[in-house]
Motif scaffolding. Structure first.
Motif, PDB file in Angstrom:
ATOM      1  N   ALA A  31      32.727  42.251  36.744  1.00 40.87           N
ATOM      2  CA  ALA A  31      32.876  43.693  36.511  1.00 40.87           C
ATOM      3  C   ALA A  31      32.722  44.471  37.815  1.00 40.87           C
ATOM      4  O   ALA A  31      33.480  45.410  38.087  1.00 40.87           O
ATOM      5  N   ALA A  32      31.755  44.063  38.650  1.00 43.17           N
ATOM      6  CA  ALA A  32      31.545  44.759  39.926  1.00 43.17           C
ATOM      7  C   ALA A  32      32.770  44.617  40.825  1.00 43.17           C
ATOM      8  O   ALA A  32      33.199  45.578  41.472  1.00 43.17           O
ATOM      9  N   ASP A  33      33.354  43.398  40.843  1.00 47.01           N
ATOM     10  CA  ASP A  33      34.579  43.188  41.625  1.00 47.01           C
ATOM     11  C   ASP A  33      35.690  44.113  41.138  1.00 47.01           C
ATOM     12  O   ASP A  33      36.402  44.721  41.927  1.00 47.01           O
ATOM     13  N   MET A  34      35.829  44.192  39.822  1.00 41.05           N
ATOM     14  CA  MET A  34      36.915  44.999  39.265  1.00 41.05           C
ATOM     15  C   MET A  34      36.681  46.492  39.503  1.00 41.05           C
ATOM     16  O   MET A  34      37.620  47.261  39.648  1.00 41.05           O
ATOM     17  N   LEU A  35      35.406  46.882  39.515  1.00 39.79           N
ATOM     18  CA  LEU A  35      35.094  48.295  39.725  1.00 39.79           C
ATOM     19  C   LEU A  35      35.083  48.671  41.198  1.00 39.79           C
ATOM     20  O   LEU A  35      35.011  49.848  41.544  1.00 39.79           O
ATOM     21  N   GLY A  36      35.137  47.653  42.063  1.00 37.01           N
ATOM     22  CA  GLY A  36      35.076  47.924  43.483  1.00 37.01           C
ATOM     23  C   GLY A  36      33.683  48.305  43.953  1.00 37.01           C
ATOM     24  O   GLY A  36      33.522  49.040  44.926  1.00 37.01           O
ATOM     25  N   MET A  37      32.665  47.800  43.231  1.00 41.65           N
ATOM     26  CA  MET A  37      31.283  48.095  43.618  1.00 41.65           C
ATOM     27  C   MET A  37      30.730  46.919  44.426  1.00 41.65           C
ATOM     28  O   MET A  37      31.140  45.776  44.235  1.00 41.65           O
ATOM     29  N   PRO A  38      29.758  47.184  45.325  1.00 42.73           N
ATOM     30  CA  PRO A  38      29.168  46.087  46.088  1.00 42.73           C
ATOM     31  C   PRO A  38      28.388  45.132  45.179  1.00 42.73           C
ATOM     32  O   PRO A  38      27.890  45.534  44.130  1.00 42.73           O
ATOM     33  N   ALA A  39      28.331  43.875  45.579  1.00 44.23           N
ATOM     34  CA  ALA A  39      27.693  42.859  44.746  1.00 44.23           C
ATOM     35  C   ALA A  39      26.205  43.134  44.525  1.00 44.23           C
ATOM     36  O   ALA A  39      25.600  42.608  43.588  1.00 44.23           O
ATOM     37  N   ARG A  53      27.050  46.682  32.334  1.00 52.91           N
ATOM     38  CA  ARG A  53      28.269  47.039  33.078  1.00 52.91           C
ATOM     39  C   ARG A  53      28.314  48.530  33.386  1.00 52.91           C
ATOM     40  O   ARG A  53      28.855  48.947  34.408  1.00 52.91           O
ATOM     41  N   ALA A 102      38.878  55.896  36.588  1.00 54.55           N
ATOM     42  CA  ALA A 102      37.857  55.888  37.633  1.00 54.55           C
ATOM     43  C   ALA A 102      36.665  56.770  37.259  1.00 54.55           C
ATOM     44  O   ALA A 102      35.586  56.622  37.814  1.00 54.55           O
ATOM     45  N   ARG A 134      27.772  51.550  38.013  1.00 57.64           N
ATOM     46  CA  ARG A 134      28.211  52.736  38.768  1.00 57.64           C
ATOM     47  C   ARG A 134      27.889  53.966  37.939  1.00 57.64           C
ATOM     48  O   ARG A 134      27.421  53.850  36.803  1.00 57.64           O
ATOM     49  N   VAL A 184      35.654  57.414  33.895  1.00 58.92           N
ATOM     50  CA  VAL A 184      35.156  57.202  32.549  1.00 58.92           C
ATOM     51  C   VAL A 184      34.399  55.882  32.447  1.00 58.92           C
ATOM     52  O   VAL A 184      34.848  54.860  32.940  1.00 58.92           O
TER      53      VAL A 184
END
Lengths: 229, 228, 58, 238
Positions: free
Chosen positions: A106-114, A149, A82, A153, A84
């Protein structure tokens, strides 16, 4: 210092790693403080990528320990991931998805908003080709997309594996602004390099890997260059 | 909130895999064509007597499904390996079981679509009459497909990264699928007949128990298996 | 015992010999395999660990 | 709960050695129990002296299952604790178990030909023993095809545990498959005259198996110890 805060962003101690019978790391020890950018130099096969991959929790060491902000990369792997941001040597993109779909994934996997997806595409200059499939991209475009990517974040530790290869001057500028942004917020970066030139002015010090160990006799290239100038 | 993030990851992986399959097409068409070809070859080997073919139809359809399905599982991890995408995939935060669940979901859709084609071909080629109990038959097929996909996806996560993956996956997978093969074929046969001995129910319970046991076991084991 | 039963019993002995023969071939074969693998491992260990002195030292 | 990293000082010393006399003794005892049961058991009514095959076939089958139970236990233990030794025990038990499993199958066929007139029947026990053999052939193939030893240990532990879970399910499914279609071949109810011979042979084979697994494990440990020594030299550890 098993968890929580630490005065070392990256702390690697006595790291050993072998692939089959070949020892790539033979007791590597290094540390990176928060706010610091360290260049990792060395010839091909000297173990630069292996160190980055161990710190990124992608490989398990055969010996020794590695910590990120005081978190053990083997025991606390999930927490380390989370924190790195890792840029691999290969872009690791899906050829049959478009640039935008790759980033959305990648955003989905990172839990970031679209919403961060388009901003990130804009930032690396790929907004124009957002709806084209990656299969048709040039090597430089692929690297920019892989880089995008990392803009999704703000990690506290950046691990970059030869980030400047296949990039033009504008691309180099992108990498440097990424590193600069992370460092300003108190983050740290460990950058594997084979030449110092593109990162000059950004790197605080360098370490040189020789046969899987940090070579203490090698001069700090940044300091040496400053001394000459 | 964590489960919502996890579910989002699961969906993202499944959607990504299916989009890739849809765009390349060669993959799905190839696998489905192989399934139908195996059926045709079995028909030629067992025919031309109509009664004998009808008798063998269920076994033929399930064998074609197993042999064609094996190709799908290695493919789903191949996508990650070819472009070096496995490393970023493993580097994302969040629990690793979401990767397995996503792959599982994608493979489930893929294999279900393939099975629909193979079953339709089997009904036509082997002259099978559709019984009144067909909804139960669909349920049996679904349970069989779940068992196949759960273990297939799990073993492919290892075999796709080993030497001799084409040989290793069937070697690991097929012996494990013996209860699925027996359960699915016997229950299907019973339902195609009149199920006079009421044996389909027992087999359906066995299939359901099998699916549940290995769903849990593979989810627990996957975390140990996926790391390099 | 009638003569018929005797015949059956007599013909069965070849299967009994075969069964015990196979068993001992497998057991002794595995034993030989172990002994050879053990000798090889011992030699490797003695070569790689100077001063360990092969047999049972340390 | 990933496997913990091994630190430099956790290097095993030279592994202990089981005396070869234990093996000699176990094998001599097995020969003695076989000689005893062969010479004392009376000819059985239906099958004559053919029942003597039982003294090797049945213990071999029991030991097969026992060996795979050991694989299950140590695979789960490895996944739990991540200790290299547990992986090596599981691997040793799987190898010995697969050998006994193959022996069981061949003996079953040697029995079946004169008893039933065919080399093979799709009987529940025979069939599930065959499937078990295939599952562990896959396990051993996986070990052979994976080079990285950490990966091999984790993967084979998962395959071993999941394969072992499947064994009772396979047995049950094959049994149903048989019984629902035709009555199973009646298992010979055992006359008390034979139970003693069966028991002592089973114990003798158990000793042989324990010796094999221990020895196989010790060899694997010795190989690992040599590798660790090479590791220490490469790392230049104090």
């Amino acid at each position: 210092m098993s968890n929580g805060q630490s005065d070392r962003a990256i702390d690697v101690s006595g790291l050993g790693k072998r692939f089959g019978a070949r020892w790539v790391l033979r007791g590597t020890t290094l540390a990176v403080r928060p706010g610091e950018v360290v260049g990792l130099m060395g010839q091909n096969g000297s173990g630069k990528s292996t160190i980055l991959r161990i710190v990124a929790t992608l490989l398990k060491p055969n010996a020794g320990t590695a910590q990120v902000n005081g978190l053990n990369v083997v025991r606390d792997a999930t927490a380390v991931r989370a924190q790195v941001g890792y840029l691999a040597h290969t872009p690791g993109l899906y050829d049959d998805l478009t640039a935008r779909e790759n980033l959305k994934f990648a955003a989905d996997m990172l839990g970031m908003p679209a919403t961060v997806v388009d901003a990130s595409l804009e930032r690396v200059g790929l907004a124009r080709v957002a709806h084209e499939r990656v299969r048709g991209f040039s090597a430089g475009m692929e690297r920019r997309l892989a880089l995008a990517r990392l803009f999704l974040r703000t990690p506290t530790v950046l691990l970059l594996d030869e980030p400047y290869s296949n990039l033009d001057a504008a691309g180099v500028e992108l990498i440097n602004s990424l590193i600069g942004g992370i460092v300003r917020t108190g983050g740290a970066a460990l950058v594997a390099l084979h030449e110092l030139a593109p990162a000059r002015g950004l790197i605080d010090r360098t370490l040189t890997l020789v046969e899987g160990r940090i070579d203490a006799a090698r001069p700090n290239l940044v300091g040496a260059a400053a001394g000459v100038a | 909130m964590a489960w919502r993030d996890d579910w989002r990851r699961v969906r993202a992986i499944a959607r990504k895999d299916l989009t890739t399959e849809l765009r390349t097409k060669a993959g799905f068409n190839g696998v489905a064509a192989l399934g139908v070809t195996i059926l045709i070859l079995l028909g030629l080997a067992l025919g031309p007597d109509g009664a004998a073919l009808r008798n063998a139809a269920v076994g033929a359809v399930w064998l074609a499904t197993l042999f064609a399905g094996v190709l799908a599982f290695n493919r789903s991890f191949q996508v990650e390996l070819e472009s070096g995408a496995l490393e970023p995939l493993l580097q994302y935060p969040g629990p690793r079981w979401t990767i397995f669940a996503g792959k599982l979901l994608g493979n489930l859709v893929f294999v279900t679509a393939m099975v629909a084609i193979v079953v339709a071909a089997g009904v036509v080629l082997f002259g099978v009459g559709i019984p009144a109990t067909w909804p139960t038959l669909v349920g049996v097929i679904a349970l069989g497909v779940v068992g196949l996909v759960v273990l297939g996806t799990f073993y492919a996560s290892m075999s796709s990264r080993s030497r001799a993956r084409e040989v290793l996956l069937p070697m690991l997978l097929f012996p494990m699928l013996v209860p699925v093969l027996l359960g699915a074929t016997t229950a299907s046969k019973a339902l195609l007949g009149a199920d006079l001995m009421h044996e389909a129910g027992a087999w359906i319970r066995l299939l359901a128990a099998y699916d549940l046991v290995f769903l849990i076991a593979t989810f627990v084991a996957f975390e140990h298996v996926i790391e390099s | 015992m009638t003569g018929i039963v005797d015949d059956i019993v007599a013909s069965n002995w070849s299967f009994i010999y075969a069964a015990y023969g196979v068993t001992w071939v497998v057991i002794l074969g595995y034993l030989v395999r172990l002994v050879r693998a053990g000798a090889r491992a011992n030699a490797d260990y003695a070569r790689l660990v100077p001063g360990a002195g092969g047999e049972g030292a340390r | 709960m990933p496997a913990p990293d091994r630190s430099l000082d956790a290097r095993p010393a030279r592994p202990p050695r089981t005396s070869p006399w234990m093996g000699v003794a176990a094998i001599l005892v097995l020969a003695a129990t076989q000689a005893y049961s062969i010479s004392t058991s009376p000819a059985e009514g239906d099958m004559g002296h053919l029942q003597k095959i039982m003294y090797v076939h049945v213990p071999a089958a029991w030991m097969t299952f026992l060996a795979f139970f050991v694989v299950l236990v140590f695979s789960v233990k490895y996944l739990w604790k991540g200790r290299e030794d547990d992986d090596l025990v599981a691997a040793s038990a799987a190898e010995v178990g697969a050998t006994l499993n193959g022996l069981t199958l061949v003996l079953g066929m040697i029995w079946g030909r004169p008893a039933w007139g065919v080399w093979w029947v799709w009987d529940a026990r025979l069939t599930s023993t065959l499937v078990l053999f295939l599952i562990f052939a896959g396990y051993l193939a996986l070990r052979a095809f994976v080079d990285d030893e950490q990966q091999r240990a984790r993967w084979s532990a998962a395959v071993g545990a999941i394969g072992a879970i499947n064994v009772p399910i396979v047995y049950m499914s094959v049994k149903w498959w048989r019984t629902l279609h035709q009555p199973p071949s009646s298992p010979a109810t055992l006359d008390p005259a034979y139970t003693m011979g069966l028991r002592i042979n089973a114990f003798a084979l158990l000793f042989v198996m324990i010796f094999f697994i221990r020895k196989r494990y010790e060899i694997a440990r010795l190989e690992r110890a040599a590798e660790h020594a090479a590791e220490a030299a490469a790392l230049g550890a104090p």
